[in-house]
Design a protein around this motif. Structure first.
Motif, mmCIF file in Angstrom:
data_model
loop_
_atom_site.group_PDB
_atom_site.id
_atom_site.type_symbol
_atom_site.label_atom_id
_atom_site.label_comp_id
_atom_site.label_asym_id
_atom_site.label_seq_id
_atom_site.Cartn_x
_atom_site.Cartn_y
_atom_site.Cartn_z
ATOM 1 N N GLU A 63 -41.028 23.253 -25.202
ATOM 2 C CA GLU A 63 -41.044 24.701 -24.998
ATOM 3 C C GLU A 63 -40.029 25.417 -25.885
ATOM 4 O O GLU A 63 -40.309 26.489 -26.434
ATOM 5 N N LEU A 66 -41.085 25.924 -29.628
ATOM 6 C CA LEU A 66 -42.339 26.615 -29.921
ATOM 7 C C LEU A 66 -42.150 27.556 -31.107
ATOM 8 O O LEU A 66 -41.173 28.322 -31.151
ATOM 9 N N THR A 68 -43.632 30.213 -31.647
ATOM 10 C CA THR A 68 -43.764 31.609 -31.208
ATOM 11 C C THR A 68 -42.495 32.149 -30.562
ATOM 12 O O THR A 68 -42.418 33.349 -30.275
ATOM 13 N N LEU A 69 -41.516 31.279 -30.295
ATOM 14 C CA LEU A 69 -40.245 31.748 -29.750
ATOM 15 C C LEU A 69 -39.361 32.233 -30.891
ATOM 16 O O LEU A 69 -38.921 31.450 -31.732
ATOM 17 N N LYS A 92 -41.171 34.488 -20.767
ATOM 18 C CA LYS A 92 -42.552 34.705 -21.196
ATOM 19 C C LYS A 92 -43.191 33.440 -21.767
ATOM 20 O O LYS A 92 -44.410 33.282 -21.722
ATOM 21 N N LYS A 93 -42.389 32.528 -22.308
ATOM 22 C CA LYS A 93 -42.933 31.415 -23.084
ATOM 23 C C LYS A 93 -42.580 30.021 -22.563
ATOM 24 O O LYS A 93 -43.187 29.045 -22.998
#
Length: 530
Positions: A63, A66, A68-69, A92-93
């Motif tokens: 996580e 990621l 997208t973080l 959120k992620k």
């Protein structure tokens, strides 16, 4: 001390349940007595190798890496240089990270170690739980104390090593204020899965510079004995966060909530508190130190809401499993509260839905039994009983209680309707009818309630993330909103005494416009949806 009235339950498979089970196994393998002894001897500091299981470490690493973080890099010469991912982004992620930080199993363990109840910091505080990313030569930080978010209490920190391909060291002066031991310094290389646990308000600590081509990633979990700050101090901390850690967005942290003293704590009743809007309403009032009474049918989920509320600072949480459709149960719930609470400040009559659970069952109701082709009176009655009578069953005893209360302050009742009341859409008629009935009821009672010193607010959400939207209650869900953002708007409206709160604005305007479309044009469009 805050308390939960417990009911028997069994955990449901979920990320939170998985994390709790993993933590229990980890704690079972630890020498807890030795950890407590060393922690106390070293001025509240301890390093625990292999603190989390390999499976937990793998999930956390997955996580936190990621793509997208977004990692914000900051650099202030002679102070700190590193990349940072704040708590708002992680929520959120990174569900495993969130479950770990908020785990009641973990909070209980920390509280036992420290010898005082641990509380989560504000959910809008990026420092509450953050990832620190060291990837460039020279990344590190100078000596400092952790006092973020707890001017009035004591801050405790756990650093969990996630990735460590480096020679970087965690540095600490454990007895800085003890003249006989002030020169003793610690230089510690953390290993993935290991955890450094310390009192950030007492341990003077730093991170040595990163070497060339090295990489290190850690997760910081921060708690406090009393997570409050004055507005002035909180503003200065947010400015510091913007410069040293998370960039300009840190200036937008809405982390100014102050917890109430016990004698002024709001007494709040929330129905439908097991998930969605109701659970989030409870959590946001918990941040103010409120006393909560939570009602829902699903006792397991209700207890999870209660645990989160206690961790977020609720003074008291009462778990009252009940079906809002049962008028006798509603009277019993309110009678129980009335016998032990001096007053009821807020009542959120929120429970509702489509009268059925599960995506397949909902599809059957919506696509067949709510259409002219297969209409069933029983199906329509189910949703009306839940959404309309579920509110009136509580309005009766709640209004009676509020009418009898001494007139000090304004007690308020919030009724959750829906923007679907604006117009009956194909395949949603019974649901829209139940919400339209609530609107008519609220409009009829509002002025009369105000005459008696009772505020009444109708909340009309658009599409908000909840169990309904997860079950695909609609084929299209325009302008769908995160539940925390929506509930902030609802609670703010109730607290200022607004007669109606609709959110989001663009969804509300769209719905209002659709209500004005002439019937012949609307009917032509409706035929295309059947």
């Amino acid at each position: 001390m805050a308390a939960v009235i417990e009911t028997e339950s069994s955990s449901e498979p979920s990320t939170r349940a998985w994390v709790d089970a993993s933590l229990r196994r980890s704690f079972g393998a630890l020498d807890e007595e030795g950890i407590r002894r060393r922690y106390a001897a070293e001025n509240e500091f301890e390093f625990v190798p292999d603190f989390v299981e390999p499976a937990m470490l793998a999930r956390l690493r997955s996580e936190l890496t990621l793509p997208t973080l977004k990692v914000h890099r900051s650099k202030l010469p002679f102070v700190r240089k590193a990349g940072h991912i704040g708590w708002r982004a992680l929520q959120k992620k990174a569900p495993t990270v969130v479950a770990l930080y908020e785990s009641q199993v973990f909070l209980d363990w920390m509280s036992d170690l420290v010898g005082a109840p641990m509380y989560l910091k504000h959910p809008e505080d990026d420092h509450a739980c953050a990832a620190y990313v060291y990837t460039k030569r020279g990344d590190g930080m100078q000596y400092h104390y952790d006092t973020c978010g707890c001017e009035e209490g004591t801050s405790y920190t756990m650093i969990v090593s996630i990735v460590d391909d480096s020679s970087q060291r965690f540095l600490a002066k454990l007895h800085k204020d003890d003249p006989s031991r002030a020169n003793q310094a610690l230089s510690l290389q953390t290993t993935p899965g290991g955890a450094v646990i310390f009192c950030g308000s007492k341990v003077w600590h730093a991170v040595s510079p990163l070497g060339k081509g090295e990489r290190r990633l850690v997760l910081s979990l921060s708690y406090a004995t009393k997570p409050t700050m004055s507005h002035q101090r909180r503003l200065s901390e947010n400015v510091k966060d913007a410069v040293l850690y998370f960039g300009p967005s840190a200036l937008l942290q809405r982390n100014f909530t102050q917890r109430s003293a016990d004698d002024t704590a709001l007494h709040v009743l929330v129905t439908g508190a097991s998930s969605g809007i109701g659970a989030e309403v409870a959590r946001q009032y918990a941040l103010t130190g409120a006393k909560l009474a939570l009602v829902a049918r699903r006792s397991e989920e209700l207890e999870e809401t209660a645990r989160r509320c206690l961790a977020h600072g609720a003074r008291e949480v009462r778990v009252l499993p009940a079906d809002v459709r049962d008028a006798d149960a509603a009277r019993e719930v309110v009678s129980t509260l009335r016998s032990s609470w001096p007053r009821l400040d807020r009542a959120y009559l929120n429970a509702g839905g489509y009268g059925v659970r599960g995506e397949d069952a909902l599809a059957l109701e919506r696509d067949h039994r709510w259409t002219a082709a297969g209409f069933r009176a029983e199906s329509a009655a189910n949703v009306m009983t839940t959404n309309y009578l579920g509110v009136t069953n509580y309005l009766d005893p709640v209004l009676a209680w509020m009418r009898a209360m001494p007139k000090s302050g304004t007690p308020r009742i919030a009724i959750t309707g829906a923007q679907a009341a604006d117009r009956g859409y194909p395949k949603h008629g019974p649901y829209a009818a139940s919400k339209a009935a609530l609107r008519a009821l609220a409009d009829a009672l509002r002025a009369d309630a105000a005459r008696l010193g009772i505020g009444l607010t109708l909340i009309e959400p658009g599409c908000v993330e909840s169990g309904l939207t997860e079950s695909k209650c609609c084929d299209e869900m325009p302008f769908i909103q995160p539940v925390d953002r929506a509930v902030r708007a609802f609670v703010a409206g109730v607290e200022r005494g607004a007669p109606v709160v609709r959110f989001p604005l663009h969804g509300s305007l769209s719905s209002r416009f659709a209500a004005l479309v002439p019937r012949p044009i609307f009917d032509v469009w409706a035929k295309t949806k059947l």
